[in-house]
Design an enzyme around this catalytic site. Structure first.
Site, PDB file in Angstrom:
ATOM      1  N   TYR A 162       0.876  -1.287   0.034  1.00  0.00           N
ATOM      2  CA  TYR A 162       0.177   0.031  -0.038  1.00  0.00           C
ATOM      3  C   TYR A 162       0.925   1.209   0.083  1.00  0.00           C
ATOM      4  O   TYR A 162       1.867   1.277   0.603  1.00  0.00           O
ATOM      5  CB  TYR A 162      -0.927   0.056   1.313  1.00  0.00           C
ATOM      6  CG  TYR A 162      -1.649   1.142   1.209  1.00  0.00           C
ATOM      7  CD1 TYR A 162      -2.771   1.289   0.536  1.00  0.00           C
ATOM      8  CD2 TYR A 162      -1.390   2.255   2.328  1.00  0.00           C
ATOM      9  CE1 TYR A 162      -3.417   2.660   0.662  1.00  0.00           C
ATOM     10  CE2 TYR A 162      -2.400   3.244   2.546  1.00  0.00           C
ATOM     11  CZ  TYR A 162      -3.272   3.185   1.778  1.00  0.00           C
ATOM     12  OH  TYR A 162      -4.210   4.586   1.883  1.00  0.00           O
ATOM     13  N   ASP A 257       9.437   2.837  -0.384  1.00  0.00           N
ATOM     14  CA  ASP A 257       8.450   3.547   0.295  1.00  0.00           C
ATOM     15  C   ASP A 257       8.452   3.135   1.797  1.00  0.00           C
ATOM     16  O   ASP A 257       8.310   1.997   2.103  1.00  0.00           O
ATOM     17  CB  ASP A 257       6.920   3.345  -0.228  1.00  0.00           C
ATOM     18  CG  ASP A 257       5.887   3.805   0.736  1.00  0.00           C
ATOM     19  OD1 ASP A 257       6.126   4.426   1.491  1.00  0.00           O
ATOM     20  OD2 ASP A 257       4.705   3.851   0.273  1.00  0.00           O
ATOM     21  N   LYS A 289       4.426   8.913   8.730  1.00  0.00           N
ATOM     22  CA  LYS A 289       4.159   8.596  10.200  1.00  0.00           C
ATOM     23  C   LYS A 289       5.069   8.952  11.108  1.00  0.00           C
ATOM     24  O   LYS A 289       5.198   9.941  11.638  1.00  0.00           O
ATOM     25  CB  LYS A 289       4.077   6.861  10.055  1.00  0.00           C
ATOM     26  CG  LYS A 289       2.882   6.615   8.952  1.00  0.00           C
ATOM     27  CD  LYS A 289       2.551   5.146   9.023  1.00  0.00           C
ATOM     28  CE  LYS A 289       1.164   4.896   8.362  1.00  0.00           C
ATOM     29  NZ  LYS A 289       1.054   4.282   7.105  1.00  0.00           N
TER      30      LYS A 289
HETATM   31  C1  LIG Z   1       0.585   4.701   5.638  1.00  0.00           C
HETATM   32  C2  LIG Z   1       1.156   4.412   4.402  1.00  0.00           C
HETATM   33  C3  LIG Z   1       1.203   5.354   3.268  1.00  0.00           C
HETATM   34  C4  LIG Z   1      -0.011   6.588   3.145  1.00  0.00           C
HETATM   35  O1  LIG Z   1       0.330   7.442   4.206  1.00  0.00           O
HETATM   36  P1  LIG Z   1      -0.940   8.566   4.703  1.00  0.00           P
HETATM   37  O2  LIG Z   1      -0.250   9.575   5.583  1.00  0.00           O
HETATM   38  O3  LIG Z   1      -1.989   7.510   5.217  1.00  0.00           O
HETATM   39  O4  LIG Z   1      -1.329   9.094   3.145  1.00  0.00           O
HETATM   40  C5  LIG Z   1       1.983   5.134   2.212  1.00  0.00           C
HETATM   41  N1  LIG Z   1       2.615   4.256   2.279  1.00  0.00           N
HETATM   42  C6  LIG Z   1       3.023   3.290   3.203  1.00  0.00           C
HETATM   43  C7  LIG Z   1       4.011   2.198   3.074  1.00  0.00           C
HETATM   44  C8  LIG Z   1       2.263   3.501   4.483  1.00  0.00           C
HETATM   45  O5  LIG Z   1       2.251   2.548   5.326  1.00  0.00           O
END
Ligand SMILES: *Cc1c(COP(=O)(O)O)cnc(C)c1O
Length: 460
Positions: A162, A257, A289
């Protein structure tokens, strides 16, 4: 169905634990549903995958959440990752309060932005960073930059990874490997999904085939540094190095990511588990995060020559009114400065203690399971087999998980309300919090054992 944080939650099922009308959480959920779709502002919070009513949290401190009915829970969500130091950390709170007193946004450059950028550059292989306000914005911007840098359009991603709700990344595999993808949700244009190739994770042959067929049209491959959004599914040894090398050979950029793993899996994020040891570097990385310390802050960064293509230095446009916001960057900077080697050692030990207690409880109750981990992050799959891709993750017994989840919640432990999510601990998870989790486990394992029989119809 799309989760907060993950590509899947299970379809809603008949719910034996209907909203308790007498609780404040239940009443708030009713009001919320009248004015907000599903009563929540990000889908997985709604408990659709496990049934029941989400608890509305009134306050949090350290490892503990308190709901609007006064119930306390050990928090194993930690805001889906950000609360590395625990809730309401006194030093973070003091720094944020001081920042707020100086004004909350100016629309000019500020010192905390520079300091946070320097901290990220010092901890990771990126040479330059640009701040944004969410992980979604970070991956969206990284992809635009990769396309602008290479002059190519196609993006490769893996099923089960994701990357936020970016159109091109909400795509599902087409009808064969290395074919172009189809929209993963209504609202994504076929044209956007058609620029994406979705492959099975940990599958080198599929990657080779996609690059053999489309290599000169691929702008970038994006992957979670170590997937955490289908549960924890670590890369097989050398897989990320193979991806980096494949991209290099074809003139595509390798985008790692680290929105979830960054400053969380290890001090250096997911990259600390392989790239830092093996000696390779992603072209671009995304963060979020933890680096926001509980505020909306995220970033993308990477090679200086690639980042130099970004406006105003280069022609690739990207901007944001609240990007690098002084309160958010202060919270992130303070969090990262306090995230010492001792903190990561504590997170490792705490994750190991809880992980092995979960295994013991599930073994004793005869519940098939797999504990998988990456650095300080871990998750439990309710099934027999090692999970190496999304197809494997989808084979788990979500009915058993739902029973386990509710028994833990009733015993005062707030797990992520989906079988497809990582569990998070913090520096504030002390002996008392860990013991509360350990005490809750045997009953929850028995509840899971009692629920494993009726599996049909609950697999995705
Ligand atoms: C949480 C997450 C996102 C998206 O971040 P948001 O701040 O919720 O838009 C993208 N990539 C990864 C790997 C994530 O865990």
């Amino acid at each position: 169905m799309l989760g907060d944080n993950g590509p899947v939650t299970q379809p809603h099922r008949a719910d034996p634990r209907a909203t308790a009308p007498t609780s404040h959480s239940g009443a708030l959920f009713e009001r919320a549903r009248a004015v907000t779709p599903g009563g929540v502002n990000s889908p997985v919070r709604a408990f659709n995958a496990v049934g029941g009513t989400p608890r509305f949290i009134r306050s949090a401190s350290g490892a503990w959440l308190t709901d609007v009915d006064g119930n306390e829970y050990v928090d194993l969500i930690c805001s889906w990752g950000p609360m590395l130091l625990g809730h309401a950390h006194p030093e973070v709170q003091a720094a944020v309060t001081a920042a707020v007193a100086r004004g909350t946004s100016y629309g000019t450059p500020t010192e905390p932005e520079v300091e946070l950028a320097e901290e990220i550059v010092a901890r990771t292989p990126v040479e330059a960073v640009r701040f944004v306000s969410s992980g979604t914005e970070a991956t969206m911007s990284a992809i635009r930059l990769a396309r602008g840098f290479t002059g190519r359009d196609l993006v490769v991603k893996f099923a089960g990874c994701y990357h936020g709700h970016v159109d091109a990344l909400l795509a599902s595999a087409g009808s064969g490997l290395a074919t172009l993808a189809v929209p993963g949700t209504p609202g994504v244009p076929a044209s956007a999904a058609g620029e994406t190739i979705v492959l099975p994770y940990n599958d080198r042959a599929a990657v080779e085939k996609a690059f053999a067929e489309h290599g000169d049209r691929i702008a970038c491959l994006i992957t979670e540094a170590t997937p955490g959004n289908m549960g924890i599914v670590p890369p097989e040894p050398g897989f990320n190095a193979f991806l980096a090398e494949t991209c290099r050979r074809h003139g595509a950029l390798f985008v790692s990511d680290e929105v979830m793993t960054g400053f969380r899996a290890t001090r250096q994020g997911g990259w600390g588990l392989d790239g830092a040891v093996e000696g390779w570097v992603p072209d671009l990385m995304t963060f979020g995060k933890v680096m926001g310390g509980g505020f909306p802050a995220a970033a993308f960064g990477g090679r200086a020559d690639v980042m130099g293509r970004l406006a105003p230095e280069g022609p690739v446009y990207q901007a944001g009114t609240l990007s690098g916001n002084p309160v958010a960057t202060t919270a992130g900077l303070t969090t990262l400065r306090l995230a010492t080697d001792e903190v990561y050692a504590h997170l490792d030990a705490t994750a190991a203690t809880i992980g092995s207690a979960v295994v013991d409880a599930l073994v004793n109750a005869g519940v098939p399971h797999r504990l998988q981990s990456a650095g300080t992050m871990f998750s439990v799959f309710f099934g027999d087999d090692e999970v190496r891709d999304f197809e494997g993750a989808s084979r788990q017994d979500t009915t058993a998980f739902a029973a386990f989840f509710h028994a833990m919640l009733d015993a005062g432990v707030y797990l992520p309300p989906s079988a497809y999510e990582a569990w998070f601990v913090s520096a504030a998870h002390d002996d008392r919090a860990v013991q509360a989790v350990i005490d809750a486990l045997p009953g929850a394992a028995r509840a899971a054992a009692g629920a494993t029989d009726n599996r049909e119809g609950n697999r995705s």
